[in-house]
Scaffold this motif. Structure first.
Motif, PDB file in Angstrom:
ATOM      1  N   ALA A   1       0.834  -1.208   0.000  1.00 30.42           N
ATOM      2  CA  ALA A   1       0.000   0.000   0.000  1.00 30.42           C
ATOM      3  C   ALA A   1       0.865   1.253   0.000  1.00 30.42           C
ATOM      4  CB  ALA A   1      -0.934  -0.013   1.203  1.00 30.42           C
ATOM      5  N   ILE A   2       1.927   1.244   0.793  1.00 29.29           N
ATOM      6  CA  ILE A   2       2.841   2.393   0.836  1.00 29.29           C
ATOM      7  C   ILE A   2       3.466   2.621  -0.537  1.00 29.29           C
ATOM      8  CG2 ILE A   2       5.064   3.183   1.762  1.00 29.29           C
ATOM      9  CD1 ILE A   2       4.225   1.836   4.434  1.00 29.29           C
ATOM     10  N   ALA A   3       3.907   1.545  -1.164  1.00 26.62           N
ATOM     11  CA  ALA A   3       4.559   1.658  -2.474  1.00 26.62           C
ATOM     12  C   ALA A   3       3.616   2.168  -3.555  1.00 26.62           C
ATOM     13  CB  ALA A   3       5.137   0.304  -2.881  1.00 26.62           C
ATOM     14  N   SER A   4       2.341   1.801  -3.452  1.00 26.01           N
ATOM     15  CA  SER A   4       1.384   2.194  -4.496  1.00 26.01           C
ATOM     16  C   SER A   4       0.678   3.510  -4.195  1.00 26.01           C
ATOM     17  CB  SER A   4       0.345   1.091  -4.685  1.00 26.01           C
ATOM     18  OG  SER A   4      -0.443   0.968  -3.518  1.00 26.01           O
ATOM     19  N   GLY A   5       0.851   4.034  -2.983  1.00 25.46           N
ATOM     20  CA  GLY A   5       0.208   5.294  -2.627  1.00 25.46           C
ATOM     21  C   GLY A   5      -1.219   5.144  -2.142  1.00 25.46           C
ATOM     22  N   ILE A   6      -1.663   3.913  -1.915  1.00 27.36           N
ATOM     23  CA  ILE A   6      -3.022   3.665  -1.429  1.00 27.36           C
ATOM     24  C   ILE A   6      -3.021   3.787   0.092  1.00 27.36           C
ATOM     25  CG2 ILE A   6      -4.842   1.929  -1.227  1.00 27.36           C
ATOM     26  CD1 ILE A   6      -3.831   0.795  -3.890  1.00 27.36           C
ATOM     27  N   ARG A   7      -3.984   4.525   0.636  1.00 27.45           N
ATOM     28  CA  ARG A   7      -4.033   4.732   2.079  1.00 27.45           C
ATOM     29  C   ARG A   7      -4.999   3.790   2.788  1.00 27.45           C
ATOM     30  NH1 ARG A   7      -5.357  10.592   3.250  1.00 27.45           N
ATOM     31  NH2 ARG A   7      -6.841  10.182   1.634  1.00 27.45           N
ATOM     32  N   SER A   8      -5.772   3.027   2.065  1.00 29.14           N
ATOM     33  CA  SER A   8      -6.713   2.084   2.665  1.00 29.14           C
ATOM     34  C   SER A   8      -6.119   0.678   2.577  1.00 29.14           C
ATOM     35  CB  SER A   8      -8.047   2.136   1.921  1.00 29.14           C
ATOM     36  OG  SER A   8      -8.957   1.252   2.510  1.00 29.14           O
ATOM     37  N   VAL A   9      -6.068  -0.012   3.733  1.00 30.61           N
ATOM     38  CA  VAL A   9      -5.424  -1.321   3.807  1.00 30.61           C
ATOM     39  C   VAL A   9      -6.389  -2.326   4.421  1.00 30.61           C
ATOM     40  CG1 VAL A   9      -3.474  -2.607   4.752  1.00 30.61           C
ATOM     41  CG2 VAL A   9      -3.174  -0.223   4.081  1.00 30.61           C
ATOM     42  N   ALA A  10      -6.522  -3.487   3.789  1.00 30.08           N
ATOM     43  CA  ALA A  10      -7.312  -4.600   4.330  1.00 30.08           C
ATOM     44  C   ALA A  10      -6.331  -5.691   4.734  1.00 30.08           C
ATOM     45  CB  ALA A  10      -8.294  -5.110   3.294  1.00 30.08           C
ATOM     46  N   PHE A  11      -6.281  -5.992   6.034  1.00 29.63           N
ATOM     47  CA  PHE A  11      -5.347  -6.987   6.547  1.00 29.63           C
ATOM     48  C   PHE A  11      -5.932  -8.392   6.431  1.00 29.63           C
ATOM     49  CE2 PHE A  11      -4.060  -3.070   8.707  1.00 29.63           C
ATOM     50  CZ  PHE A  11      -2.716  -3.044   8.370  1.00 29.63           C
ATOM     51  N   ALA A  12      -5.085  -9.397   6.642  1.00 33.42           N
ATOM     52  CA  ALA A  12      -5.453 -10.800   6.428  1.00 33.42           C
ATOM     53  C   ALA A  12      -6.591 -11.260   7.336  1.00 33.42           C
ATOM     54  CB  ALA A  12      -4.227 -11.689   6.650  1.00 33.42           C
ATOM     55  N   ASP A  13      -6.695 -10.698   8.535  1.00 34.03           N
ATOM     56  CA  ASP A  13      -7.729 -11.151   9.455  1.00 34.03           C
ATOM     57  C   ASP A  13      -9.068 -10.433   9.270  1.00 34.03           C
ATOM     58  OD1 ASP A  13      -7.151  -8.676  10.460  1.00 34.03           O
ATOM     59  OD2 ASP A  13      -6.718  -9.341  12.496  1.00 34.03           O
ATOM     60  N   GLY A  14      -9.180  -9.640   8.209  1.00 36.99           N
ATOM     61  CA  GLY A  14     -10.435  -8.963   7.893  1.00 36.99           C
ATOM     62  C   GLY A  14     -10.508  -7.517   8.356  1.00 36.99           C
ATOM     63  N   ARG A  15      -9.539  -7.062   9.132  1.00 37.25           N
ATOM     64  CA  ARG A  15      -9.544  -5.667   9.572  1.00 37.25           C
ATOM     65  C   ARG A  15      -9.219  -4.757   8.402  1.00 37.25           C
ATOM     66  NH1 ARG A  15      -5.010  -5.142  12.685  1.00 37.25           N
ATOM     67  NH2 ARG A  15      -4.460  -7.259  12.156  1.00 37.25           N
ATOM     68  N   LYS A  16      -9.902  -3.633   8.358  1.00 37.48           N
ATOM     69  CA  LYS A  16      -9.635  -2.623   7.338  1.00 37.48           C
ATOM     70  C   LYS A  16      -9.299  -1.323   8.036  1.00 37.48           C
ATOM     71  CE  LYS A  16     -12.704  -4.627   3.935  1.00 37.48           C
ATOM     72  NZ  LYS A  16     -13.896  -4.441   3.104  1.00 37.48           N
ATOM     73  N   THR A  17      -8.273  -0.649   7.523  1.00 37.45           N
ATOM     74  CA  THR A  17      -7.842   0.615   8.106  1.00 37.45           C
ATOM     75  C   THR A  17      -7.558   1.601   6.992  1.00 37.45           C
ATOM     76  OG1 THR A  17      -6.795  -0.551   9.946  1.00 37.45           O
ATOM     77  CG2 THR A  17      -6.116   1.708   9.580  1.00 37.45           C
ATOM     78  N   GLU A  18      -7.999   2.833   7.191  1.00 39.32           N
ATOM     79  CA  GLU A  18      -7.657   3.893   6.249  1.00 39.32           C
ATOM     80  C   GLU A  18      -6.775   4.892   6.978  1.00 39.32           C
ATOM     81  OE1 GLU A  18      -9.544   7.129   3.180  1.00 39.32           O
ATOM     82  OE2 GLU A  18     -10.699   5.390   3.766  1.00 39.32           O
ATOM     83  N   TYR A  19      -5.573   5.051   6.502  1.00 39.62           N
ATOM     84  CA  TYR A  19      -4.610   5.958   7.105  1.00 39.62           C
ATOM     85  C   TYR A  19      -4.773   7.343   6.488  1.00 39.62           C
ATOM     86  CZ  TYR A  19      -2.535   1.683   8.843  1.00 39.62           C
ATOM     87  OH  TYR A  19      -2.334   0.488   9.475  1.00 39.62           O
ATOM     88  N   GLN A  20      -4.513   8.373   7.272  1.00 37.49           N
ATOM     89  CA  GLN A  20      -4.684   9.741   6.791  1.00 37.49           C
ATOM     90  C   GLN A  20      -3.442  10.283   6.106  1.00 37.49           C
ATOM     91  OE1 GLN A  20      -6.259  12.261   9.841  1.00 37.49           O
ATOM     92  NE2 GLN A  20      -7.979  10.899  10.238  1.00 37.49           N
TER      93      GLN A  20
END
Length: 82
Positions: A14-33
């Motif tokens: 996500a950091i490399a692609s510039g995407i701020r929204s991340v969905a982790f393996a356990d189903g958690r989703k986080t959007e960083y500012q």
């Protein structure tokens, strides 16, 4: 919270692609500012993974303070030998 190497990999992608929204393996989703928040999260996750690896391998670092009573002529003081 239990982190996995795949969480670091997902965050790195996500950091490399510039995407701020991340969905982790356990189903958690986080959007960083910001990128700074993502980098800080990666640092925390990596530190926790490193600690888990050290504990599993039996390597535990301990810090021990040493006190000199002053009877040897050096004066009483605390020092950290690490």
């Amino acid at each position: 919270m239990s982190w996995q190497q795949s969480d670091i990999d997902t965050l790195n992608a996500a950091i490399a692609s510039g995407i701020r929204s991340v969905a982790f393996a356990d189903g958690r989703k986080t959007e960083y500012q910001s990128l700074d928040q993502m980098l800080a999260a990666r640092k925390v996750i990596q530190a926790e993974l490193d600690m888990a690896t050290q504990s599993a391998s039996g390597l535990v670092r301990r810090r021990v303070g040493v006190y000199n009573s002053g009877l040897g002529g050096r004066g009483g003081s605390w020092r950290n030998p690490c």
